[in-house]
Structure formats: C-alpha cells, structure tokens
Design a protein around this motif. Sequence first.
Motif, PDB file in Angstrom:
ATOM      1  N   GLU A   1       1.164   3.961 -11.858  1.00  0.00           N
ATOM      2  CA  GLU A   1       1.043   4.202 -10.420  1.00  0.00           C
ATOM      3  C   GLU A   1       1.577   3.016  -9.626  1.00  0.00           C
ATOM      4  O   GLU A   1       1.554   1.876 -10.088  1.00  0.00           O
ATOM      5  N   LEU A   2       2.041   3.314  -8.418  1.00  0.00           N
ATOM      6  CA  LEU A   2       2.586   2.279  -7.553  1.00  0.00           C
ATOM      7  C   LEU A   2       1.457   1.397  -7.020  1.00  0.00           C
ATOM      8  O   LEU A   2       0.399   1.895  -6.633  1.00  0.00           O
ATOM      9  N   VAL A   3       1.712   0.098  -6.990  1.00  0.00           N
ATOM     10  CA  VAL A   3       0.779  -0.850  -6.391  1.00  0.00           C
ATOM     11  C   VAL A   3       1.318  -1.320  -5.039  1.00  0.00           C
ATOM     12  O   VAL A   3       0.642  -1.214  -4.019  1.00  0.00           O
TER      13      VAL A   3
ATOM     14  N   THR B   1       7.045  -3.967   3.614  1.00  0.00           N
ATOM     15  CA  THR B   1       6.125  -3.783   2.497  1.00  0.00           C
ATOM     16  C   THR B   1       5.390  -2.454   2.593  1.00  0.00           C
ATOM     17  O   THR B   1       5.207  -1.885   3.668  1.00  0.00           O
ATOM     18  N   ASP B   2       4.952  -2.007   1.428  1.00  0.00           N
ATOM     19  CA  ASP B   2       4.156  -0.784   1.342  1.00  0.00           C
ATOM     20  C   ASP B   2       3.130  -0.993   0.241  1.00  0.00           C
ATOM     21  O   ASP B   2       3.461  -1.557  -0.820  1.00  0.00           O
ATOM     22  N   TYR B   3       1.899  -0.557   0.485  1.00  0.00           N
ATOM     23  CA  TYR B   3       0.828  -0.770  -0.468  1.00  0.00           C
ATOM     24  C   TYR B   3       0.101   0.542  -0.773  1.00  0.00           C
ATOM     25  O   TYR B   3      -0.071   1.388   0.098  1.00  0.00           O
ATOM     26  N   ALA B   4      -0.378   0.654  -2.008  1.00  0.00           N
ATOM     27  CA  ALA B   4      -1.277   1.737  -2.339  1.00  0.00           C
ATOM     28  C   ALA B   4      -2.593   1.502  -1.600  1.00  0.00           C
ATOM     29  O   ALA B   4      -3.003   0.355  -1.376  1.00  0.00           O
ATOM     30  N   ASP B   5      -3.249   2.581  -1.229  1.00  0.00           N
ATOM     31  CA  ASP B   5      -4.489   2.455  -0.461  1.00  0.00           C
ATOM     32  C   ASP B   5      -5.526   1.615  -1.200  1.00  0.00           C
ATOM     33  O   ASP B   5      -6.297   0.877  -0.580  1.00  0.00           O
TER      34      ASP B   5
ATOM     35  N   VAL C   1      -5.290  -1.034  -2.839  1.00  0.00           N
ATOM     36  CA  VAL C   1      -5.105  -2.487  -2.834  1.00  0.00           C
ATOM     37  C   VAL C   1      -4.938  -3.065  -1.440  1.00  0.00           C
ATOM     38  O   VAL C   1      -4.853  -4.279  -1.288  1.00  0.00           O
ATOM     39  N   LYS C   2      -4.894  -2.217  -0.435  1.00  0.00           N
ATOM     40  CA  LYS C   2      -4.701  -2.709   0.925  1.00  0.00           C
ATOM     41  C   LYS C   2      -5.822  -3.673   1.316  1.00  0.00           C
ATOM     42  O   LYS C   2      -6.994  -3.401   1.094  1.00  0.00           O
ATOM     43  N   GLY C   3      -5.415  -4.803   1.859  1.00  0.00           N
ATOM     44  CA  GLY C   3      -6.378  -5.819   2.257  1.00  0.00           C
ATOM     45  C   GLY C   3      -6.754  -6.772   1.145  1.00  0.00           C
ATOM     46  O   GLY C   3      -7.411  -7.790   1.397  1.00  0.00           O
TER      47      GLY C   3
ATOM     48  N   ASN D   1      -6.239 -10.607  -4.852  1.00  0.00           N
ATOM     49  CA  ASN D   1      -7.542 -11.189  -4.531  1.00  0.00           C
ATOM     50  C   ASN D   1      -8.626 -10.130  -4.631  1.00  0.00           C
ATOM     51  O   ASN D   1      -8.337  -8.933  -4.660  1.00  0.00           O
ATOM     52  N   SER D   2      -9.862 -10.582  -4.668  1.00  0.00           N
ATOM     53  CA  SER D   2     -11.016  -9.663  -4.731  1.00  0.00           C
ATOM     54  C   SER D   2     -10.826  -8.621  -5.823  1.00  0.00           C
ATOM     55  O   SER D   2     -11.033  -7.424  -5.616  1.00  0.00           O
ATOM     56  N   LEU D   3     -10.453  -9.072  -6.999  1.00  0.00           N
ATOM     57  CA  LEU D   3     -10.162  -8.158  -8.093  1.00  0.00           C
ATOM     58  C   LEU D   3     -11.413  -7.426  -8.558  1.00  0.00           C
ATOM     59  O   LEU D   3     -12.524  -7.979  -8.555  1.00  0.00           O
ATOM     60  N   LYS D   4     -11.204  -6.172  -8.956  1.00  0.00           N
ATOM     61  CA  LYS D   4     -12.269  -5.302  -9.417  1.00  0.00           C
ATOM     62  C   LYS D   4     -11.989  -4.881 -10.853  1.00  0.00           C
ATOM     63  O   LYS D   4     -10.829  -4.851 -11.279  1.00  0.00           O
ATOM     64  N   PRO D   5     -13.022  -4.501 -11.593  1.00  0.00           N
ATOM     65  CA  PRO D   5     -12.792  -4.023 -12.975  1.00  0.00           C
ATOM     66  C   PRO D   5     -11.785  -2.877 -13.034  1.00  0.00           C
ATOM     67  O   PRO D   5     -11.015  -2.782 -14.002  1.00  0.00           O
TER      68      PRO D   5
END
Length: 121
Positions: free
Chosen positions: A46-48, A57-61, A63-65, A83-87
């Motif tokens: 999937e696109l990041v 720029t364009d971001y997947a929802d 990862v936004k913010g 930043n603010s990485l999640k499992p």
Amino acid sequence: QVQLVESGGGLVQPGGSLRLSCAASGSFFRIYTMGWYRQAPGKERELVATITSGGNTDYADFVKGRFTISRDSGKNTVDLQMNSLKPEDTAVHYCNADIRTTIFDGARNYWGQGTQVTVSS
C-alpha cells in the motif's frame, strides 16, 4: 542499471521515530515522482507517501500528521521521517520512483529491495 537502495529500517518501540532513506544510483536522465510503500505480512502493498519533482506531497490517511516525506533532487534521494510509530506500522517499506533513463525513453517505475520496520515493545 538504475537502482534504488533503502536504509534506516529497524526495531523501535511504540511512539518512537525512525527515518528511512532511499538513494537512486546508476545512469538516468530524470527522476519524477518518488515515494514510499509498505507491505505487512498477509497484506497487499500500500502507498504511504509520494512526492513529485516539484515537491508536492501526498499521504495515506493512516500516516497524516505522523510521517513526512522529503527529497533532495541534487542527491537523488527521498526520505521518510516516521514519528509516533504504532505496532500497525510494522511492515517492509519500499522505495519507489518513476525514472527516465535517457531523453529518448519514457519513464519507468522502479522499486527498491525493501527495508523492515518493526514497531514493538
């Protein structure tokens, strides 16, 4: 031979940060859009985030913010600050670029070999 080489993956705790880098090497005329994709086990790639040669720029929802994509056209590199990485961000992350190798050819799409990002406590 055009190559995209990623670096910067690894293991990080939830809430932590990582910075991925990708460098294009070889002989080419121009690099257009560059981007990052990811693929988790059992899921589709999937696109990041993407960034055009003009810096749009364009971001997947998801990862936004949290993530920021940037590029250095002089060095032919693209980075992804995470930043603010999640499992759920755990995945192999792939660099991608549209590259025109000569003035006579159209652009082709290239992939890096991937770098593992694991978010776990």
